[in-house]
Scaffold this motif. Structure first.
Motif, PDB file in Angstrom:
ATOM      1  N   MET A   1       0.848  -1.135  -0.029  1.00  0.00           N
ATOM      2  CA  MET A   1       0.147  -0.021   0.091  1.00  0.00           C
ATOM      3  C   MET A   1       0.836   1.176  -0.137  1.00  0.00           C
ATOM      4  N   ILE A   2       0.486   2.121  -0.881  1.00  0.00           N
ATOM      5  CA  ILE A   2       1.303   3.285  -0.848  1.00  0.00           C
ATOM      6  C   ILE A   2       1.176   4.310   0.465  1.00  0.00           C
ATOM      7  N   THR A   3       2.216   4.936   0.722  1.00  0.00           N
ATOM      8  CA  THR A   3       2.375   5.934   1.946  1.00  0.00           C
ATOM      9  C   THR A   3       2.595   7.375   1.262  1.00  0.00           C
ATOM     10  N   THR A   4       1.940   8.346   1.675  1.00  0.00           N
ATOM     11  CA  THR A   4       2.085   9.438   1.250  1.00  0.00           C
ATOM     12  C   THR A   4       2.764  10.355   2.534  1.00  0.00           C
ATOM     13  N   ILE A   5       3.482  11.332   2.085  1.00  0.00           N
ATOM     14  CA  ILE A   5       3.997  12.179   3.300  1.00  0.00           C
ATOM     15  C   ILE A   5       3.576  13.563   3.073  1.00  0.00           C
ATOM     16  N   ARG A   6       2.975  14.478   3.657  1.00  0.00           N
ATOM     17  CA  ARG A   6       2.705  15.907   3.674  1.00  0.00           C
ATOM     18  C   ARG A   6       2.722  16.494   4.844  1.00  0.00           C
ATOM     19  N   PRO A   7       2.884  17.634   4.704  1.00  0.00           N
ATOM     20  CA  PRO A   7       3.024  18.885   6.031  1.00  0.00           C
ATOM     21  C   PRO A   7       1.862  18.764   6.822  1.00  0.00           C
ATOM     22  N   GLY A   8       1.976  18.815   7.916  1.00  0.00           N
ATOM     23  CA  GLY A   8       0.943  18.823   9.110  1.00  0.00           C
ATOM     24  C   GLY A   8       0.342  20.105   9.259  1.00  0.00           C
ATOM     25  N   THR A   9      -1.061  20.246   9.659  1.00  0.00           N
ATOM     26  CA  THR A   9      -1.567  21.289   9.854  1.00  0.00           C
ATOM     27  C   THR A   9      -2.143  21.343  11.421  1.00  0.00           C
ATOM     28  N   VAL A  10      -2.822  22.295  11.580  1.00  0.00           N
ATOM     29  CA  VAL A  10      -3.486  22.302  13.110  1.00  0.00           C
ATOM     30  C   VAL A  10      -4.862  21.252  13.084  1.00  0.00           C
ATOM     31  N   ARG A  11      -5.342  20.953  11.761  1.00  0.00           N
ATOM     32  CA  ARG A  11      -6.274  20.062  11.634  1.00  0.00           C
ATOM     33  C   ARG A  11      -5.985  18.653  12.005  1.00  0.00           C
ATOM     34  N   ASP A  12      -4.613  18.461  12.163  1.00  0.00           N
ATOM     35  CA  ASP A  12      -4.111  16.978  12.344  1.00  0.00           C
ATOM     36  C   ASP A  12      -3.859  16.772  13.612  1.00  0.00           C
ATOM     37  N   ALA A  13      -4.222  17.599  14.543  1.00  0.00           N
ATOM     38  CA  ALA A  13      -3.809  17.753  15.919  1.00  0.00           C
ATOM     39  C   ALA A  13      -4.462  16.366  16.674  1.00  0.00           C
ATOM     40  N   ALA A  14      -5.543  16.068  16.448  1.00  0.00           N
ATOM     41  CA  ALA A  14      -6.331  14.921  17.358  1.00  0.00           C
ATOM     42  C   ALA A  14      -5.779  13.644  16.546  1.00  0.00           C
ATOM     43  N   ALA A  15      -5.688  13.360  15.237  1.00  0.00           N
ATOM     44  CA  ALA A  15      -5.107  12.222  14.875  1.00  0.00           C
ATOM     45  C   ALA A  15      -3.808  12.090  15.408  1.00  0.00           C
ATOM     46  N   VAL A  16      -2.679  13.167  15.232  1.00  0.00           N
ATOM     47  CA  VAL A  16      -1.521  13.070  15.894  1.00  0.00           C
ATOM     48  C   VAL A  16      -1.603  12.748  17.449  1.00  0.00           C
ATOM     49  N   ALA A  17      -2.400  13.438  17.986  1.00  0.00           N
ATOM     50  CA  ALA A  17      -2.271  13.122  19.629  1.00  0.00           C
ATOM     51  C   ALA A  17      -2.704  11.351  20.069  1.00  0.00           C
ATOM     52  N   GLU A  18      -3.874  11.084  19.071  1.00  0.00           N
ATOM     53  CA  GLU A  18      -4.207   9.662  19.248  1.00  0.00           C
ATOM     54  C   GLU A  18      -3.151   8.629  18.803  1.00  0.00           C
ATOM     55  N   LEU A  19      -2.343   8.918  17.801  1.00  0.00           N
ATOM     56  CA  LEU A  19      -1.222   7.942  17.588  1.00  0.00           C
ATOM     57  C   LEU A  19      -0.153   8.155  18.434  1.00  0.00           C
ATOM     58  N   HIS A  20       0.222   9.385  18.949  1.00  0.00           N
ATOM     59  CA  HIS A  20       1.143   9.608  19.874  1.00  0.00           C
ATOM     60  C   HIS A  20       0.967   8.831  21.142  1.00  0.00           C
ATOM     61  N   ALA A  21      -0.091   8.789  21.745  1.00  0.00           N
ATOM     62  CA  ALA A  21      -0.659   8.052  22.765  1.00  0.00           C
ATOM     63  C   ALA A  21      -0.375   6.761  22.597  1.00  0.00           C
ATOM     64  N   ALA A  22      -1.034   6.025  21.506  1.00  0.00           N
ATOM     65  CA  ALA A  22      -0.904   4.688  21.304  1.00  0.00           C
ATOM     66  C   ALA A  22       0.511   4.290  20.971  1.00  0.00           C
ATOM     67  N   SER A  23       1.205   4.950  20.420  1.00  0.00           N
ATOM     68  CA  SER A  23       2.612   4.507  20.084  1.00  0.00           C
ATOM     69  C   SER A  23       3.425   4.549  21.565  1.00  0.00           C
ATOM     70  N   LEU A  66       5.791  19.618  10.977  1.00  0.00           N
ATOM     71  CA  LEU A  66       4.971  18.251  11.333  1.00  0.00           C
ATOM     72  C   LEU A  66       4.806  17.722   9.837  1.00  0.00           C
ATOM     73  N   LEU A  67       5.452  16.480   9.752  1.00  0.00           N
ATOM     74  CA  LEU A  67       5.150  15.530   8.708  1.00  0.00           C
ATOM     75  C   LEU A  67       4.284  14.663   8.996  1.00  0.00           C
ATOM     76  N   ILE A  68       3.252  14.367   8.086  1.00  0.00           N
ATOM     77  CA  ILE A  68       2.153  13.252   8.267  1.00  0.00           C
ATOM     78  C   ILE A  68       2.347  12.075   7.217  1.00  0.00           C
ATOM     79  N   ALA A  69       2.475  11.104   7.833  1.00  0.00           N
ATOM     80  CA  ALA A  69       2.427  10.016   6.643  1.00  0.00           C
ATOM     81  C   ALA A  69       1.094   9.328   6.747  1.00  0.00           C
ATOM     82  N   GLU A  70       0.594   9.056   5.614  1.00  0.00           N
ATOM     83  CA  GLU A  70      -1.008   8.811   5.235  1.00  0.00           C
ATOM     84  C   GLU A  70      -0.999   7.485   4.415  1.00  0.00           C
ATOM     85  N   ARG A  71      -1.880   6.705   4.781  1.00  0.00           N
ATOM     86  CA  ARG A  71      -2.223   5.509   3.928  1.00  0.00           C
ATOM     87  C   ARG A  71      -3.690   5.694   3.808  1.00  0.00           C
TER      88      ARG A  71
END
Length: 177
Positions: A1-23, A66-71
């Motif tokens: 599956m292809i992973t893309t990397i893009r700049p993050g924004t304030v709209r990514d805060a919730a997803a990043v926080a959830e992933l950060h806590a899980a990690s 902030l760099l975001i990896a998405e699939r």
């Protein structure tokens, strides 16, 4: 599956926080005090990420990235780069969603972070701090060419101290990538 990397924004805060806590709960169980990984971790991470992503840092040379990896539209990893007063850039966070480690996402984020520093902060070294007990991360950084450049004790929120290493990629190494 292809992973893309893009700049993050304030709209990514919730997803990043959830992933950060899980990690953290996956990587740091048995390494950090149990109460640091408790019920309040997700809310704490969300507050931190909302603040980090909303602050005006006074210009691009001082602004963290902030760099975001998405699939398939899902956040599967992130990296956070913070320019430092000493001219270096700190890779303050690099996390991949638990269950997806070893799939190349972390390496893609690290490569993107190196390229970002070489382009946006020419002449700057990239460094990170990793807990000494996090042997999986240490092996990853060493395979990726990081060199251990310091050992010290890190002081963490909550007042606990843990031994950590510093790993560095020099500006010359970044430019050659």
């Amino acid at each position: 599956m292809i992973t893309t990397i893009r700049p993050g924004t304030v709209r990514d805060a919730a997803a990043v926080a959830e992933l950060h806590a899980a990690s953290w709960r996956t990587a740091y169980t048995g390494i950090v005090p149990e109460d640091a990984l408790g019920d309040g971790l997700a809310a704490e991470r969300r507050e931190i990420w909302e603040l980090r992503l909303a602050v005006d840092y006074g210009g691009p040379e001082h602004t963290p990235e902030l760099l975001i990896a998405e699939r398939a539209g899902e956040t599967v990893g992130f990296a956070y780069l913070v320019p430092q007063p000493d001219g270096r850039v700190l890779l303050d966070n690099l996390h991949v969603r638990p269950g997806l480690t070893g799939a190349g996402i972390g390496r893609g984020l690290l490569d993107a972070a190196c390229a970002h520093v070489a382009r946006r902060h020419p002449g700057a070294d990239l460094y990170l701090e990793v807990l000494r007990a996090n042997t999986r991360a240490i092996a990853f950084y060493e395979r990726a060419g990081g060199r251990r450049t310091a050992a010290r004790d890190g002081v963490f929120p909550g007042g606990y101290t843990l031994p950590e290493y510093e790993y560095t990629w020099t500006a010359a190494e970044l430019a050659a990538l």
